[in-house]
Scaffold this active site. Sequence first.
Site, mmCIF file in Angstrom:
data_model
loop_
_atom_site.group_PDB
_atom_site.id
_atom_site.type_symbol
_atom_site.label_atom_id
_atom_site.label_comp_id
_atom_site.label_asym_id
_atom_site.label_seq_id
_atom_site.Cartn_x
_atom_site.Cartn_y
_atom_site.Cartn_z
ATOM 1 N N PRO A 288 0.823 -1.212 0.000
ATOM 2 C CA PRO A 288 0.000 0.000 0.000
ATOM 3 C C PRO A 288 0.856 1.260 0.000
ATOM 4 C CG PRO A 288 0.182 -0.845 2.212
ATOM 5 C CD PRO A 288 0.969 -1.786 1.335
ATOM 6 N N GLY A 289 0.443 2.247 -0.770
ATOM 7 C CA GLY A 289 1.110 3.540 -0.733
ATOM 8 C C GLY A 289 0.109 4.580 -0.273
ATOM 9 N N CYS A 356 1.088 28.627 -17.189
ATOM 10 C CA CYS A 356 0.424 29.021 -18.439
ATOM 11 C C CYS A 356 -0.182 27.830 -19.155
ATOM 12 C CB CYS A 356 1.429 29.735 -19.329
ATOM 13 S SG CYS A 356 2.162 31.101 -18.447
HETATM 14 N N1 LLP Z 1 2.248 -1.951 -6.142
HETATM 15 C C1 LLP Z 1 2.366 -1.713 -7.458
HETATM 16 C C2 LLP Z 1 2.914 -2.767 -8.317
HETATM 17 C C3 LLP Z 1 1.964 -0.475 -8.001
HETATM 18 O O1 LLP Z 1 2.066 -0.273 -9.306
HETATM 19 C C4 LLP Z 1 1.430 0.522 -7.147
HETATM 20 C C5 LLP Z 1 1.023 1.824 -7.678
HETATM 21 C C6 LLP Z 1 1.356 0.239 -5.769
HETATM 22 C C7 LLP Z 1 1.752 -0.993 -5.309
HETATM 23 C C8 LLP Z 1 0.822 1.225 -4.789
HETATM 24 O O2 LLP Z 1 -0.513 1.555 -5.055
HETATM 25 P P1 LLP Z 1 -1.382 2.353 -3.975
HETATM 26 O O3 LLP Z 1 -1.522 1.499 -2.745
HETATM 27 O O4 LLP Z 1 -0.675 3.631 -3.671
HETATM 28 O O5 LLP Z 1 -2.674 2.580 -4.663
HETATM 29 N N2 LLP Z 1 -0.027 8.566 -9.508
HETATM 30 C C9 LLP Z 1 -1.300 7.908 -9.344
HETATM 31 C C10 LLP Z 1 -1.167 6.539 -8.734
HETATM 32 C C11 LLP Z 1 -0.216 5.633 -9.479
HETATM 33 C C12 LLP Z 1 -0.107 4.272 -8.841
HETATM 34 C C13 LLP Z 1 0.968 3.480 -9.471
HETATM 35 N N3 LLP Z 1 1.177 2.195 -8.888
HETATM 36 C C14 LLP Z 1 -2.209 8.808 -8.548
HETATM 37 O O6 LLP Z 1 -1.815 9.933 -8.212
HETATM 38 O O7 LLP Z 1 -3.371 8.467 -8.273
#
Ligand code: LLP
Length: 432
Positions: A288-289, A356
């Site tokens: 999780p991120g 811009c």
């Molecule tokens: N594991 C993998 C293989 C991933 O590709 C990702 C996110 C995560 C874990 C973590 O996902 P999370 O738990 O954070 O949903 N920039 C975008 C999100 C891109 C996510 C990319 N991969 C945004 O601002 O919504």
Amino acid sequence: MHDFRYVNGRLYCEGVSLESLALKHGTPLYVYSQHTLLEHFRKLDSALSEMDHLVCFAVKANSNLAVLSALAGAGAGFDIVSEGELRRVIAAGGDTSKCAFAGVGKTESEIAFALKAGIHTFNVESEPELERINRVAGKLKKVAPIAIRVNPNVNARTHAKITTGTYENKFGIAFERVEEVYARASKLRNIKLRGVQMHIGSQLTQVKPFAEAVAKVLPLVRSLKQRYGIEFFSIGGGIGIIYNPALASGNAAWWRRPAAKGLLTPARYADALTPLLKPLGLKILLEPGRFIVGNAGVLLTRVEYVKRTGKKNFVIVDAAMNDLIRPAFYDSYHEILPLVKRRGAEIPSDIVGPICESGDYFAKDRPLHKVSEGQHLALLSAGAYGFVMASNYNARPLAAEVLVNGTKVCVVRDRQPVEDIWKFEKLPPWLA
Ligand code: LLP
């Protein structure tokens, strides 16, 4: 849920007034709540306590050393996607043996660096990558621990740019091919089959797609365990957060809202997945991120101008799409609150940055109390994919970052000096 709340009409992060931080450190300013991020980590960690597990924080969501260090201290592992991220984890005092290396484009030197650093696993995303890891490990006389990333071809029903688990996406190895790839991998001398991995997408707000994907992959995981003695199953990241409290619970704003209904909480996630996963008898990894850090950060900005055109009320602020690109890139919603609470009628306003481009906006037609020059606003839920996606577009320096812990405050990244932006540029001799 998080530690940003109004106290006597002023927005606080834990025990610190955000207005005081904006005045002292300037804007745009990212502010993180240490308590919130650790609380989110602990909630998830304890929801899974029935199973042997490891929560690997997805460094891509927020890679500030202070954030990584706080999480490392709480026992987190890390999901990394580049040598740079691995180096950040090391710089923050994280444990490399708890790092899983994902990503479709790992270079030879990145693989060598990670092998020497002793990471937990490579999440292998293609057959050529498997061969490359084996070759690099052979040269270094090492054995590379790997998991194959399975693409389960399940639609996560989230934003198209952050859906990863279907055959339309570049990620992982097609479900139908996985057994064959394991058979090949088991014959490679410098490869150790350690687990299996999947990740179906980001910002999922329902448990169903997770459960569907896990259920689909389970028979395969069982057979891989039996055949190759793998130790873990990583179910990826993707747990969503509340960006728009009005959508989550009728019209109640978050500071008035009791528990929002039907949301994807750690408890609901664990309740749905534990019965499926526990009988496997494998260690469960998570990546999780956003869930951990998304609602633990805000972006503070100063109102520079208020401008009315024939049709619209524009609030022009000093933060821009280079500081927080999510609204421009994904059309995403961020709650916007004044640091000092206002009264009176709300006016539909476009909150825009100085860049811009018409895409440089944070909100359109958002009801906002009247604000004027010099007042400050907070863009909420900016802790994940905020600062990490910032750029120097329009020669704008990267914002400063501050970590709050109770009443303690630390600048965990200085504002970038403007000359720094062209520090690595050179004039050719014929122009100098
Ligand atoms: N594991 C993998 C293989 C991933 O590709 C990702 C996110 C995560 C874990 C973590 O996902 P999370 O738990 O954070 O949903 N920039 C975008 C999100 C891109 C996510 C990319 N991969 C945004 O601002 O919504």
